[in-house]
Design a protein around this motif. Structure first.
Motif, mmCIF file in Angstrom:
data_model
loop_
_atom_site.group_PDB
_atom_site.id
_atom_site.type_symbol
_atom_site.label_atom_id
_atom_site.label_comp_id
_atom_site.label_asym_id
_atom_site.label_seq_id
_atom_site.Cartn_x
_atom_site.Cartn_y
_atom_site.Cartn_z
ATOM 1 N N GLY A 150 0.634 -0.581 -0.354
ATOM 2 C CA GLY A 150 -0.393 -0.295 -0.149
ATOM 3 C C GLY A 150 0.973 0.822 -0.142
ATOM 4 O O GLY A 150 1.932 1.314 0.284
ATOM 5 N N GLU A 151 0.744 2.242 -0.414
ATOM 6 C CA GLU A 151 1.459 3.438 -0.874
ATOM 7 C C GLU A 151 1.578 3.885 0.651
ATOM 8 O O GLU A 151 2.942 4.455 0.750
ATOM 9 C CB GLU A 151 0.484 4.606 -2.000
ATOM 10 C CG GLU A 151 1.006 5.362 -2.428
ATOM 11 C CD GLU A 151 2.425 4.790 -2.513
ATOM 12 O OE1 GLU A 151 3.977 5.385 -3.476
ATOM 13 O OE2 GLU A 151 2.340 4.573 -3.399
ATOM 14 N N GLU A 152 0.895 4.606 1.522
ATOM 15 C CA GLU A 152 0.700 5.257 2.536
ATOM 16 C C GLU A 152 2.098 4.039 3.303
ATOM 17 O O GLU A 152 3.092 5.225 4.305
ATOM 18 C CB GLU A 152 -0.114 4.777 3.646
ATOM 19 C CG GLU A 152 -0.739 6.369 3.296
ATOM 20 C CD GLU A 152 0.356 7.268 3.263
ATOM 21 O OE1 GLU A 152 0.201 7.500 4.373
ATOM 22 O OE2 GLU A 152 -1.090 8.245 2.637
ATOM 23 N N GLN A 153 2.209 2.323 3.594
ATOM 24 C CA GLN A 153 3.021 1.966 3.832
ATOM 25 C C GLN A 153 5.217 2.043 3.170
ATOM 26 O O GLN A 153 5.829 1.734 4.157
ATOM 27 C CB GLN A 153 2.660 0.599 3.831
ATOM 28 C CG GLN A 153 4.001 -0.113 5.071
ATOM 29 C CD GLN A 153 3.372 -1.808 5.007
ATOM 30 O OE1 GLN A 153 4.239 -2.945 5.335
ATOM 31 N NE2 GLN A 153 1.907 -2.521 4.926
ATOM 32 N N TRP A 154 4.955 2.269 2.210
ATOM 33 C CA TRP A 154 5.229 2.275 1.141
ATOM 34 C C TRP A 154 5.880 3.503 1.031
ATOM 35 O O TRP A 154 7.797 3.963 1.743
ATOM 36 C CB TRP A 154 5.116 2.125 -0.783
ATOM 37 C CG TRP A 154 5.024 1.228 -0.947
ATOM 38 C CD1 TRP A 154 4.470 0.641 -1.776
ATOM 39 C CD2 TRP A 154 5.962 -0.421 -1.053
ATOM 40 N NE1 TRP A 154 4.396 -0.864 -2.334
ATOM 41 C CE2 TRP A 154 5.591 -0.827 -2.284
ATOM 42 C CE3 TRP A 154 7.708 -0.305 -0.499
ATOM 43 C CZ2 TRP A 154 6.820 -2.149 -1.854
ATOM 44 C CZ3 TRP A 154 8.513 -0.669 -1.691
ATOM 45 C CH2 TRP A 154 8.476 -1.849 -1.542
ATOM 46 N N LYS A 155 6.008 4.991 1.451
ATOM 47 C CA LYS A 155 6.042 5.692 2.236
ATOM 48 C C LYS A 155 7.013 6.035 3.917
ATOM 49 O O LYS A 155 7.836 5.991 3.763
ATOM 50 C CB LYS A 155 5.377 7.271 1.988
ATOM 51 C CG LYS A 155 4.693 7.845 0.677
ATOM 52 C CD LYS A 155 3.589 8.282 0.389
ATOM 53 C CE LYS A 155 2.935 9.014 -0.943
ATOM 54 N NZ LYS A 155 1.728 9.732 -0.857
ATOM 55 N N TRP A 156 6.489 4.962 4.363
ATOM 56 C CA TRP A 156 6.747 5.027 6.004
ATOM 57 C C TRP A 156 8.380 4.050 5.752
ATOM 58 O O TRP A 156 9.236 4.728 6.471
ATOM 59 C CB TRP A 156 5.537 4.513 6.502
ATOM 60 C CG TRP A 156 5.899 3.877 8.030
ATOM 61 C CD1 TRP A 156 6.136 3.844 8.766
ATOM 62 C CD2 TRP A 156 6.710 2.112 8.342
ATOM 63 N NE1 TRP A 156 6.627 3.874 9.933
ATOM 64 C CE2 TRP A 156 6.954 2.129 9.343
ATOM 65 C CE3 TRP A 156 7.623 1.537 7.126
ATOM 66 C CZ2 TRP A 156 7.774 0.823 9.845
ATOM 67 C CZ3 TRP A 156 7.704 0.455 7.843
ATOM 68 C CH2 TRP A 156 7.518 -0.152 9.113
ATOM 69 N N LEU A 157 8.251 3.105 4.710
ATOM 70 C CA LEU A 157 9.329 2.322 5.028
ATOM 71 C C LEU A 157 10.401 3.126 4.106
ATOM 72 O O LEU A 157 11.275 3.098 5.048
ATOM 73 C CB LEU A 157 8.582 1.333 4.143
ATOM 74 C CG LEU A 157 10.178 0.553 3.522
ATOM 75 C CD1 LEU A 157 10.975 -0.685 4.735
ATOM 76 C CD2 LEU A 157 9.840 -0.719 2.585
ATOM 77 N N GLU A 158 10.620 4.035 2.572
ATOM 78 C CA GLU A 158 11.495 4.715 2.271
ATOM 79 C C GLU A 158 12.006 5.605 4.039
ATOM 80 O O GLU A 158 13.241 5.607 3.325
ATOM 81 C CB GLU A 158 11.138 4.974 1.250
ATOM 82 C CG GLU A 158 11.537 5.893 0.068
ATOM 83 C CD GLU A 158 11.871 6.608 -0.761
ATOM 84 O OE1 GLU A 158 13.007 6.612 -1.506
ATOM 85 O OE2 GLU A 158 10.641 6.590 -1.194
#
Length: 453
Positions: free
Chosen positions: A201-209
């Protein structure tokens, strides 16, 4: 037993050669503080609370004396298998799931671990999420998330209670001896299998980066409930061709675009020291993806799965051994098919930190082990990074192999069955022919007696 002792001795001798692995001091009653250098992280997955007689593996976990325990999915089994093929599971109610978590919390050895370990963290996979192979479509995911956080004793005012998904991150140790543990949620936002859609999911991708880009840790551990490097699904052809096959194996390889995205984030942000942990598959494994395949440097993955049940207890021994020996596994360094848990040890004493990845048996003895120097997890000094279309030959993935090579496990297996059936038929026909001969011989003797009289 003797073989286990020999393996244990050899494994610990290998560690000593690279600098003795850190073992927490004090044993029972000692509680690790996150401000101290992390010595040992232990983890496991696929733990069925209904198998009370199989919860004895927690004695091995306690004996490993971890500083931190990581749940890596299928921490309980909240669904029930209804059909083998086509694969079908029935989900439980939220109240039933609450009782299942309480059953697991009441296991005496796990209670002892909760009382002595420094920290317990984790993520879920499909069976504790609520339903086999489920993703973002699961209707009770919000309620299930609260139960999972209750199980981990997450405070009611934590941001994890309001977040969509159970992904979280933790930092252990002082500057210069620091480990960052980034735990992913591969369920809450995941698109259906075979869709090549989204995993995080996009929010988790942003958080991971953001978590990786801001990290000052010497070792960055990314924990995923499903495997990242291998694609065992492709090598089980044609057993896994039907979408509802009971043999299909979930992994990031079902989502190639997402798999590539993780490598790009690491390379783009210059993140060093990345190691993967995973579960799900009911066996233990150590894998390595060479530089340029996934990351600009060696990427190691330690898989531990099968605390209460493993592949060896679910499938016949001969097919499993054929799979282990002959199924192509281009990045595999070793596989263990019995019940197991994993440990990650950190030796901070030498000039260069050393991380020891271990799969351990039911009693805590190391059965697979790899020493990894943090120096080998650094970006190339010449700045040369991965380039599209220029992967080395060593990066050939399972799906890129020619069919006879990729499917050799099934070719050998089915050929063996065919030979066995042929030999069995020959044996039956031979017996029938012998019986027919005996019958005719008896008839002939009777006729001869009558003529003589």
């Amino acid at each position: 037993m003797r073989l286990g002792i020999v393996l244990a001795c050899l494994s610990w001798a290998a560690i000593a050669g690279a600098g003795a692995a850190y073992l927490p001091e004090g044993g029972a009653g000692r509680r690790y503080s996150p401000e101290e250098p992390l010595g040992r992280l232990s983890f496991g997955s696929c733990n069925d609370q209904r198998k009370g007689d199989r919860q004895s593996i927690w004695q091995g976990v306690l004996g490993s004396r971890p500083d931190v325990w990581l749940w890596l999915g299928d921490n309980i089994y909240a669904d029930k298998k209804m059909k083998f093929y086509p694969k079908e599971f029935a989900k439980s109610t939220i109240e039933q799931m609450r009782g299942m978590y309480e059953t697991q919390r009441s296991v005496p050895a796990y209670r002892e671990l909760r009382d002595t370990v420094g920290k317990i963290v984790g993520t879920w996979d499909d069976h504790d999420y609520g339903l086999d192979d489920a993703g973002k479509e699961f209707p009770y995911k919000k309620e299930s998330q609260q139960l999972f956080l209750d199980f981990l004793d997450v405070p009611q005012d934590s941001h994890l209670r309001r977040q969509e998904g159970v992904y979280n991150a933790h930092v252990f140790g002082p500057p210069g001896r620091r480990v960052k543990l980034v735990i992913l949620d591969t369920r809450y936002h995941r698109d259906p299998l075979f869709s090549n859609g989204d995993v995080l999911g996009e929010e988790q991708w942003k958080w991971l980066e953001a978590e990786l880009a801001a990290s000052d840790a010497q070792v960055n551990i990314i924990a995923s409930s499903i495997q990242f490097i291998p694609n065992h699904h492709e090598t089980l052809c044609p057993l896994c061709y039907p979408k509802q096959s009971p043999f299909r194996v979930e992994s990031w390889s079902h989502f190639q675009r997402e798999k590539k995205r993780l490598g790009e984030i690491v390379a783009r942000n210059g993140v060093e020291g990345v190691i993967l942990l995973s579960g799900d598959v009911h066996f233990g494994e150590i894998l390595m993806s060479p530089p340029g395949c996934t990351l600009p440097y060696n990427l190691f993955e330690l898989t531990s799965s099968g605390m209460t049940h493993a592949a060896s207890g679910s499938f016949p021994k001969i097919p499993l051994e054929i799979m282990k020996r002959f199924s192509p596994n281009p990045f595999g360094l070793g596989m263990y098919l019995e019940r197991n848990f994993g440990t990650v040890d950190f030796d901070w004493e030498g000039a260069t930190p050393v991380v020891t990845l271990s799969v351990r048996d039911h009693d805590g003895n190391p059965v697979l082990q790899k020493n990894v120097s943090v120096e080998d997890l650094r970006l190339p000094s010449d700045g040369n990074s991965m380039q599209e279309g220029k992967r080395p030959g060593a990066c050939t993935h399972e799906g890129e192999l020619l069919w006879p090579n990729r499917c050799r496990f099934c070719i050998i297996l089915f050929s063996g069955f065919a030979v066995a059936i042929f030999l069995a038929l020959r044996a039956v026909l031979s017996i029938l022919a012998f019986l027919k001969y005996c019958f005719h011989l008896a008839v002939h003797r009777e006729e001869t007696k009558r003529k003589d009289h």
